[in-house]
Design an enzyme around this catalytic site. Structure first.
Site, mmCIF file in Angstrom:
data_model
loop_
_atom_site.group_PDB
_atom_site.id
_atom_site.type_symbol
_atom_site.label_atom_id
_atom_site.label_comp_id
_atom_site.label_asym_id
_atom_site.label_seq_id
_atom_site.Cartn_x
_atom_site.Cartn_y
_atom_site.Cartn_z
ATOM 1 N N ASP A 1 -12.212 -0.634 12.971
ATOM 2 C CA ASP A 1 -12.560 -0.436 11.561
ATOM 3 C C ASP A 1 -13.900 -1.054 11.176
ATOM 4 O O ASP A 1 -14.645 -1.531 12.018
ATOM 5 C CB ASP A 1 -11.402 -0.858 10.658
ATOM 6 N N ARG B 1 0.822 -1.200 0.000
ATOM 7 C CA ARG B 1 0.000 0.000 0.000
ATOM 8 C C ARG B 1 0.858 1.253 0.000
ATOM 9 O O ARG B 1 0.599 2.204 -0.695
ATOM 10 C CB ARG B 1 -0.888 -0.022 1.248
ATOM 11 N N TYR B 2 1.868 1.256 0.840
ATOM 12 C CA TYR B 2 2.734 2.429 0.979
ATOM 13 C C TYR B 2 3.945 2.265 0.077
ATOM 14 O O TYR B 2 4.312 1.145 -0.281
ATOM 15 C CB TYR B 2 3.195 2.559 2.431
ATOM 16 N N ARG C 1 7.117 0.125 2.065
ATOM 17 C CA ARG C 1 6.964 -1.002 3.005
ATOM 18 C C ARG C 1 5.782 -1.873 2.619
ATOM 19 O O ARG C 1 4.814 -1.392 2.046
ATOM 20 C CB ARG C 1 6.823 -0.499 4.442
ATOM 21 N N ASP D 1 -7.813 3.817 10.006
ATOM 22 C CA ASP D 1 -7.321 3.163 8.795
ATOM 23 C C ASP D 1 -8.390 3.397 7.725
ATOM 24 O O ASP D 1 -9.529 2.949 7.888
ATOM 25 C CB ASP D 1 -7.085 1.670 9.070
ATOM 26 N N CYS E 1 -9.316 -13.265 18.274
ATOM 27 C CA CYS E 1 -9.849 -12.041 18.857
ATOM 28 C C CYS E 1 -11.188 -11.740 18.194
ATOM 29 O O CYS E 1 -11.297 -11.757 16.977
ATOM 30 C CB CYS E 1 -8.903 -10.860 18.612
ATOM 31 N N CYS F 1 -11.194 -8.985 15.493
ATOM 32 C CA CYS F 1 -10.184 -9.102 14.426
ATOM 33 C C CYS F 1 -10.621 -8.367 13.160
ATOM 34 O O CYS F 1 -11.740 -8.538 12.683
ATOM 35 C CB CYS F 1 -9.951 -10.579 14.107
ATOM 36 N N CYS G 1 -4.033 -18.238 14.477
ATOM 37 C CA CYS G 1 -3.747 -17.579 15.740
ATOM 38 C C CYS G 1 -4.051 -18.561 16.860
ATOM 39 O O CYS G 1 -4.844 -19.479 16.689
ATOM 40 C CB CYS G 1 -4.642 -16.354 15.914
ATOM 41 N N ARG H 1 -9.336 -8.955 10.326
ATOM 42 C CA ARG H 1 -9.310 -9.940 9.232
ATOM 43 C C ARG H 1 -10.215 -11.122 9.553
ATOM 44 O O ARG H 1 -9.932 -12.263 9.215
ATOM 45 C CB ARG H 1 -7.880 -10.404 8.977
ATOM 46 N N LYS I 1 -3.332 4.549 7.034
ATOM 47 C CA LYS I 1 -3.660 5.080 8.354
ATOM 48 C C LYS I 1 -3.631 6.606 8.358
ATOM 49 O O LYS I 1 -2.671 7.197 7.891
ATOM 50 C CB LYS I 1 -2.668 4.530 9.378
HETATM 51 C C1 PLP Z 1 -0.215 -0.475 8.903
HETATM 52 C C2 PLP Z 1 0.293 -0.898 7.625
HETATM 53 C C3 PLP Z 1 1.647 -0.729 7.316
HETATM 54 C C4 PLP Z 1 2.644 -0.104 8.273
HETATM 55 O O1 PLP Z 1 2.315 1.206 8.526
HETATM 56 P P1 PLP Z 1 3.223 2.077 9.508
HETATM 57 O O2 PLP Z 1 2.477 3.361 9.633
HETATM 58 O O3 PLP Z 1 4.544 2.209 8.848
HETATM 59 O O4 PLP Z 1 3.318 1.320 10.782
HETATM 60 C C5 PLP Z 1 2.082 -1.145 6.082
HETATM 61 N N1 PLP Z 1 1.244 -1.693 5.186
HETATM 62 C C6 PLP Z 1 -0.068 -1.845 5.439
HETATM 63 C C7 PLP Z 1 -0.956 -2.424 4.396
HETATM 64 C C8 PLP Z 1 -0.593 -1.460 6.671
HETATM 65 O O5 PLP Z 1 -1.893 -1.630 6.943
#
Ligand code: PLP
Length: 414
Positions: free
Chosen positions: A276, A95-96, A99, A313, A112, A115, A108, A117, A320
């Site tokens: 969420d 997404r980002y 990362r 989110d 939870c 959850c 698990c 998911r 986020k």
């Molecule tokens: C939360 C999340 C991250 C990590 O986000 P940070 O703000 O760097 O902790 C990375 N990818 C996805 C899809 C996420 O939901």
């Protein structure tokens, strides 16, 4: 292993071990719920439940099915964060820019009830195979922009030490992977999983960070403290992600106690999540105002490093978004007016002279002498793009809106 073998997976066992007896009509409803969202509680977590007042107990609420999970609210979504849509290969959510989320386990020790998911919980079909994991690793290897890999699931620590060691070793062999993170609830639901042997393995793969998921101060028991101590002594920076849950921790006093206990155990509160829009969670959701109220009670009132970032989110996959009380209350050309946590309203005088540095992204010529490697490769995105000097963009316009569709000169616009 004993805990896993003896997880409570049905109502009768739960009743037998706790002495709680449900009425027949309630049992029917609970059974209907577990048919959709299965039940699993570790004996350890079960032992935290106050059986005398279980209906109000935070651990009961987080672990025992509620018929309210069957309510599908009109705003509920199966995959509110669009994790499956932002997935270039199975198991990876990218997404980002820099990362990825890597789902390496679908299981698990405890399910939870809140959850996010839930759609995947206990679903045999979505347990990642070794082949799938290899493809995920392959994707990361081929995507040089990924510098941070977040192992998630399910709970990654459900995998064996050897298997985890293998995945971590493979990831560490990728030169552009700078940090690895593991998201796990083991310190909360099964602290005995944090063995000396596990820590020895994790230590080999530094820099490795762990985020765990405490929601209530009472979950910080002697056993969980021991687990946290082992991890922290292994040099692993620890963070905590809480979810704001109605009837569990939607109280400034509880949250303050929680963050204090976390930092006492070397865990940095990282995120506080607004619950969420996953299906079956409507009874756990609070108004956003409750989260703001909690943040108001923390910021300034306690140590800065004990304050998490409150985030929503974004439904649809926007990532986020931080939210907090407003501290900047007014502004003129040379002053900003701020208020502090006590309600003091103050004035910050801005400099009379400030020579802006025009940035054309030629860092090698810049008098600031950053000498950052590859600094010019960064491209501005979002509001950052509107703020910078070297880009003429004046507005960010979402695509495919009715307003945009109505435009006849859309091509020329770009
Ligand atoms: C939360 C999340 C991250 C990590 O986000 P940070 O703000 O760097 O902790 C990375 N990818 C996805 C899809 C996420 O939901």
């Amino acid at each position: 292993m004993w805990q896993l073998k003896h997880c409570i997976r049905d109502i009768s066992t739960f009743e037998r071990l706790t002495g709680i007896k449900f009425e027949e009509k309630d049992r029917e409803l609970i059974k209907k719920t577990t048919a959709k969202f299965p039940l699993s509680i570790t004996p350890y977590y079960l032992s935290l439940i106050d059986t005398d007042d279980y209906k109000n107990d935070p651990f009961f609420k987080q672990s025992f099915p509620s018929p309210m999970e069957l309510i599908v609210d009109k705003h509920d979504m199966r995959d509110p964060l669009a994790e499956d849509r932002d997935s270039p290969v199975p198991g990876i959510t990218h997404r980002y820019p820099d990362r990825v989320l890597f789902h390496i386990s679908n299981i698990c020790s405890m399910y939870c009830r809140h959850c996010t998911r839930k759609r995947k919980v206990g679903d045999i079909d979505s347990i990642p195979s070794k082949d799938e994991i290899l493809k995920g690793i392959e994707y990361i290897r081929n995507t040089a922009s990924v510098r941070d890999v977040l192992l998630s699931g399910g709970d990654p620590l459900m995998l064996s030490d050897e298997y985890l060691d293998w995945i971590l070793t493979e990831l560490r062999r990728i030169p552009h992977v700078e940090v690895i993170r593991i998201g796990t609830r083991m310190p909360v639901v099964l602290p005995y999983r944090i063995t000396d042997e596990l820590v020895e393995i994790l230590k080999k793969h530094h820099p490795l960070w762990i985020n765990t998921h405490f929601n209530h101060p009472r979950a910080i028991t002697e056993s969980s403290k021991e687990a946290l101590r082992k991890l922290a002594d292994g040099g692993i920076p620890l963070g905590n992600q809480s979810v704001l849950l109605a009837g569990v921790n939607d109280c400034p006093r509880i949250m303050k106690k929680l963050v204090h206990k976390l930092v006492q155990n070397r865990v940095r509160p990282y995120y506080l999540y607004q619950c969420d829009l996953s299906e079956g969670l409507s009874h756990f959701r609070t108004p956003v105002g409750k989260g703001i109220e909690i943040m108001e009670s923390l910021i300034g009132h306690t140590s800065g490093f004990a304050v998490p970032t409150y985030v929503i989110d974004a439904p649809g996959g926007g990532g986020k978004i931080p939210v907090m009380p407003t501290y900047l209350i007014s502004w003129s050309s040379n002053k900003v007016i701020l208020r502090n946590y006590e309600g003091v309203i103050t004035t910050y005088k801005e400099p009379d002279r400030y020579e802006p540095v025009f940035c054309d992204r030629k860092c090698s010529d810049c008098k600031l002498q950053l000498k950052l490697d590859e600094a010019e490769e960064i491209k501005a995105v979002g509001v950052e793009k509107l703020l910078c000097d070297y880009d003429d963009t004046i507005s960010l316009i979402p695509e495919n809106t009715d307003r945009m569709e109505r435009r006849t000169d859309r091509k020329d616009d770009e």
